[in-house]
Every structure is written in structure tokens, then in C-alpha cells.
Design a protein around this motif. Sequence first.
Motif, PDB file in Angstrom:
ATOM      1  N   GLY A 280      10.845   3.755   6.423  1.00  0.00           N
ATOM      2  CA  GLY A 280      10.989   5.045   7.102  1.00  0.00           C
ATOM      3  C   GLY A 280      10.039   5.137   8.282  1.00  0.00           C
ATOM      4  N   THR A 281      10.486   5.814   9.321  1.00  0.00           N
ATOM      5  CA  THR A 281       9.651   5.958  10.523  1.00  0.00           C
ATOM      6  C   THR A 281       9.329   7.415  10.850  1.00  0.00           C
ATOM      7  N   GLU A 282       9.999   8.358  10.212  1.00  0.00           N
ATOM      8  CA  GLU A 282       9.769   9.776  10.482  1.00  0.00           C
ATOM      9  C   GLU A 282       9.455  10.515   9.187  1.00  0.00           C
ATOM     10  N   PRO A 283       8.516  11.448   9.195  1.00  0.00           N
ATOM     11  CA  PRO A 283       7.699  11.872  10.348  1.00  0.00           C
ATOM     12  C   PRO A 283       6.568  10.896  10.663  1.00  0.00           C
ATOM     13  N   TYR A 284       6.424   9.848   9.803  1.00  0.00           N
ATOM     14  CA  TYR A 284       5.441   8.784  10.025  1.00  0.00           C
ATOM     15  C   TYR A 284       5.944   7.552   9.286  1.00  0.00           C
ATOM     16  N   LEU A 285       5.277   6.442   9.491  1.00  0.00           N
ATOM     17  CA  LEU A 285       5.719   5.180   8.888  1.00  0.00           C
ATOM     18  C   LEU A 285       5.572   5.206   7.363  1.00  0.00           C
ATOM     19  N   LYS A 286       6.615   4.693   6.698  1.00  0.00           N
ATOM     20  CA  LYS A 286       6.548   4.456   5.258  1.00  0.00           C
ATOM     21  C   LYS A 286       7.022   3.035   5.010  1.00  0.00           C
ATOM     22  N   ALA A 287       6.383   2.363   4.083  1.00  0.00           N
ATOM     23  CA  ALA A 287       6.715   0.954   3.878  1.00  0.00           C
ATOM     24  C   ALA A 287       6.720   0.593   2.399  1.00  0.00           C
ATOM     25  N   ARG A 288       7.522  -0.413   2.094  1.00  0.00           N
ATOM     26  CA  ARG A 288       7.524  -0.984   0.747  1.00  0.00           C
ATOM     27  C   ARG A 288       6.422  -2.036   0.709  1.00  0.00           C
ATOM     28  N   VAL A 289       5.616  -1.987  -0.337  1.00  0.00           N
ATOM     29  CA  VAL A 289       4.461  -2.889  -0.420  1.00  0.00           C
ATOM     30  C   VAL A 289       4.406  -3.528  -1.796  1.00  0.00           C
ATOM     31  N   GLU A 290       3.583  -4.557  -1.891  1.00  0.00           N
ATOM     32  CA  GLU A 290       3.317  -5.176  -3.197  1.00  0.00           C
ATOM     33  C   GLU A 290       1.847  -5.553  -3.277  1.00  0.00           C
ATOM     34  N   LYS A 291       1.393  -5.712  -4.489  1.00  0.00           N
ATOM     35  CA  LYS A 291      -0.012  -6.036  -4.717  1.00  0.00           C
ATOM     36  C   LYS A 291      -0.350  -7.414  -4.130  1.00  0.00           C
ATOM     37  N   PHE A 292      -1.506  -7.505  -3.518  1.00  0.00           N
ATOM     38  CA  PHE A 292      -1.971  -8.761  -2.935  1.00  0.00           C
ATOM     39  C   PHE A 292      -2.492  -9.661  -4.047  1.00  0.00           C
ATOM     40  N   ASN A 293      -2.073 -10.918  -4.026  1.00  0.00           N
ATOM     41  CA  ASN A 293      -2.475 -11.869  -5.063  1.00  0.00           C
ATOM     42  C   ASN A 293      -3.880 -12.380  -4.774  1.00  0.00           C
ATOM     43  N   GLU A 294      -4.833 -11.891  -5.540  1.00  0.00           N
ATOM     44  CA  GLU A 294      -6.237 -12.203  -5.293  1.00  0.00           C
ATOM     45  C   GLU A 294      -6.895 -12.714  -6.564  1.00  0.00           C
ATOM     46  N   ALA A 295      -7.410 -13.947  -6.497  1.00  0.00           N
ATOM     47  CA  ALA A 295      -8.030 -14.560  -7.674  1.00  0.00           C
ATOM     48  C   ALA A 295      -9.503 -14.179  -7.758  1.00  0.00           C
ATOM     49  N   LYS A 296      -9.962 -13.882  -8.959  1.00  0.00           N
ATOM     50  CA  LYS A 296     -11.364 -13.547  -9.160  1.00  0.00           C
ATOM     51  C   LYS A 296     -12.208 -14.801  -8.993  1.00  0.00           C
ATOM     52  N   PRO A 297     -13.330 -14.728  -8.242  1.00  0.00           N
ATOM     53  CA  PRO A 297     -14.118 -15.942  -7.982  1.00  0.00           C
ATOM     54  C   PRO A 297     -14.814 -16.469  -9.234  1.00  0.00           C
ATOM     55  N   LYS A 298     -14.965 -17.780  -9.286  1.00  0.00           N
ATOM     56  CA  LYS A 298     -15.707 -18.400 -10.372  1.00  0.00           C
ATOM     57  C   LYS A 298     -17.177 -18.446  -9.969  1.00  0.00           C
ATOM     58  N   MET A 299     -18.023 -17.973 -10.850  1.00  0.00           N
ATOM     59  CA  MET A 299     -19.452 -17.862 -10.530  1.00  0.00           C
ATOM     60  C   MET A 299     -20.164 -19.202 -10.736  1.00  0.00           C
ATOM     61  N   THR A 300     -19.788 -20.170  -9.908  1.00  0.00           N
ATOM     62  CA  THR A 300     -20.432 -21.479  -9.951  1.00  0.00           C
ATOM     63  C   THR A 300     -21.780 -21.405  -9.236  1.00  0.00           C
ATOM     64  N   LYS A 301     -22.587 -22.457  -9.401  1.00  0.00           N
ATOM     65  CA  LYS A 301     -23.886 -22.507  -8.720  1.00  0.00           C
ATOM     66  C   LYS A 301     -23.692 -22.468  -7.206  1.00  0.00           C
ATOM     67  N   HIS A 302     -22.676 -23.183  -6.734  1.00  0.00           N
ATOM     68  CA  HIS A 302     -22.415 -23.246  -5.297  1.00  0.00           C
ATOM     69  C   HIS A 302     -22.044 -21.869  -4.752  1.00  0.00           C
ATOM     70  N   PHE A 303     -21.181 -21.155  -5.500  1.00  0.00           N
ATOM     71  CA  PHE A 303     -20.757 -19.825  -5.033  1.00  0.00           C
ATOM     72  C   PHE A 303     -21.921 -18.846  -5.065  1.00  0.00           C
ATOM     73  N   LYS A 304     -22.745 -18.916  -6.121  1.00  0.00           N
ATOM     74  CA  LYS A 304     -23.918 -18.043  -6.209  1.00  0.00           C
ATOM     75  C   LYS A 304     -24.879 -18.303  -5.047  1.00  0.00           C
TER      76      LYS A 304
END
Length: 341
Positions: free
Chosen positions: A137-161
Motif C-alpha cells: 500500500g502507498t496511501e496514506p503512507y507506505l505499507k509493506a509485507r515483511v518477515e523476520k530477519f534470520n539472525e544467528a546468536k553469536p558463539k562466545m568464543t575466546k576470539h569473539f570475546k
Amino acid sequence: MSKFETFDFSQAIPIVAEDTEFFPLLTQEDEDNMANAEIPEALSILPLRNTVLFPGVVIPITVGRDKSIKLVKEAYKGSKTIGVVSQKDMTVEDPGFEELNKVGTVAHIIKVLQMPDGNTTVIIQGKQRFNLLEIVGTEPYLKARVEKFNEAKPKMTKHFKATISTLKEMALQIIQLSPNLPSEAGIAIKNIESPSFLINFISSNINVEMTKKQELLQIPKVENRAKLLLELLTTEIQMLELKHQIQNKVRVDLDKQQRDYFLNQQLKTIQEELGGNTPDLELEELKKRGKSKKWSLEVEKHFTKELEKLSRINPAAADYSVQLNYLELLLDLPWNDNNKR
């Protein structure tokens, strides 16, 4: 229309709204709750011209487009939830699907403020990333179909820390090198517990191009985001250090010039009081004597060159008297008066 200019650490300080205090720091539990929350299949979309909203971060946005003002006011009366997406080209007045980046951020409207200049400012907090699928939809403002972003939880390795610790240290170094940034920014950085939010917070505030911020927003793997952010912070620190070196060098050179000028002025005053010749008078006297000499054009050019050299030497320097004696010697030599020009 987002007129929000460069967002820096000075914006990321406690924001107090009616009956609620917002401090933009998240615990890992807060972030997990936000990331796990369900998002609607369709969202009202607020396009941003020149900033990127990151999850957890609180920022003020000034809206000017009629569609954007209507969207913000209606959403604030309702669910207070909108989708925020940055534009690829900030000059586009009414962006469509192709003009928008395909990864945005679900935002919660904290407060809508009517400013004295007539502008509408909305304070929003990012919640979680989403993928923009299609405009519905564009009126009265933009509306869009969306989906959840695929985001992996980081592994708390020594390197990442170690990477997270380095990011925090580098961010604090940038704050130290930037006198315009408030001390609250350093306090905020030191007290962030969540690695993902630390990356989001720094990414929101770092002084880089919009395209780089968007790239940070849409990288799925947190570890890769941290790596890119590390590179950007390194470049920023190098630029700030170079800027400081240049400023310090200019300041030292200027201080030396001012000091020399001050000493020269004092020397002139002392010489005048003692009845002696000031350097300026000495130069004029030498020039006058040179004009009266009947020497060859070659010798005259040499004398003029050496006289100019004397004018550039600090009268307090030892070289000054050496050069002065040389010029006086040239004038005193028994030149052949018949060798006229």
C-alpha cells in the motif's frame, strides 16, 4: 522526511519521556526478548533519508513529509510500532520499493514532539531487524509485507570475546580523541553488557557513510558484523590521530612564529631605546648604500639576493651577524668605478 543529520554519541544519552525513563542500554535478556518477539506480517514503513536505525538504539528523527507525519501520529495513537527503512538515494522525495534498502528495523515510538519551529520530531527505539518483501500500500503512507530477519546468536568464543573487548576499547579511544563527544558516551559504552547491542550501539554512532551503516545492519552473522566494525573503527582512529598530528604541528609552527615575532618586536624596541639601528633600518641603509655603488649587473644581482636572504633571518640568530658582515664587506670592497652598467 528525515532531516536528521550525523548522529553521534552525544545523541545516545538518557532520554526522559512522560512517566518513563529510557537509558539506551540493554542487557542480554532485554535483547533476547526483543529478538524473540513476533512481528506483524505487514508494517507501516517510515523511510529515512540519511540515517540507519539499529536494534536497541534510541534516536530522534525529524519528519517533514506529509505521509511520514501522518504515519507517525497515527501509529503513536495505536500500536506505536512501525517499520523503519533507509533510502538508497536520499534525494528521492517519494521512495517506492526499489528505492528502499531491503533490510530495516522494527521501531517502537517512544514520544512524538511538536517543536517550536513547527517540525515534528519522533523519538524511536529499534527493536529487531526485518526483511522488506513487498509494498502492499502507498496511501496514506507506505505499507509493506515483511518477515523476520534470520539472525544467528553469536558463539562466545575466546576470539569473539577478544573482538568485543577491542571494540569497546577502540570506541572509548575515539571518544577521547573527539572533544565534542560528552563523557556520558564513555559511561554508556563501559556499561553495555550485551555484545550484540554493543555492536549495534557503536554502529549507530560511528562516523561512516550510510552505505557502510546499512551493510552493518544487514550482515546476518554477528561475528562478521564485529569484524567489519573493527575495520571501520581502525580507520576512524587513524583519521582522528592524523588530524590531531596536523593540528599539533600547525599549532607548534604558529607558536614558534608568534614567539619569534614577539622577540623581534622586543629587540626593535630595545635597540631604538638604546639609540641603535633596528634590523629594518639596517636593511634600508644597506640597500641605500648598494644603490650608490657602480658595480656590474652580476654583482648587483648577487648583492640583492644576499640582502633578501638577510631579511629572512631572525635578527636574534647567530647567522644574522654573519650575513650582515658579509654584505658590509661587499659594500666596502674597492670596486672598479669605471666598470659601469
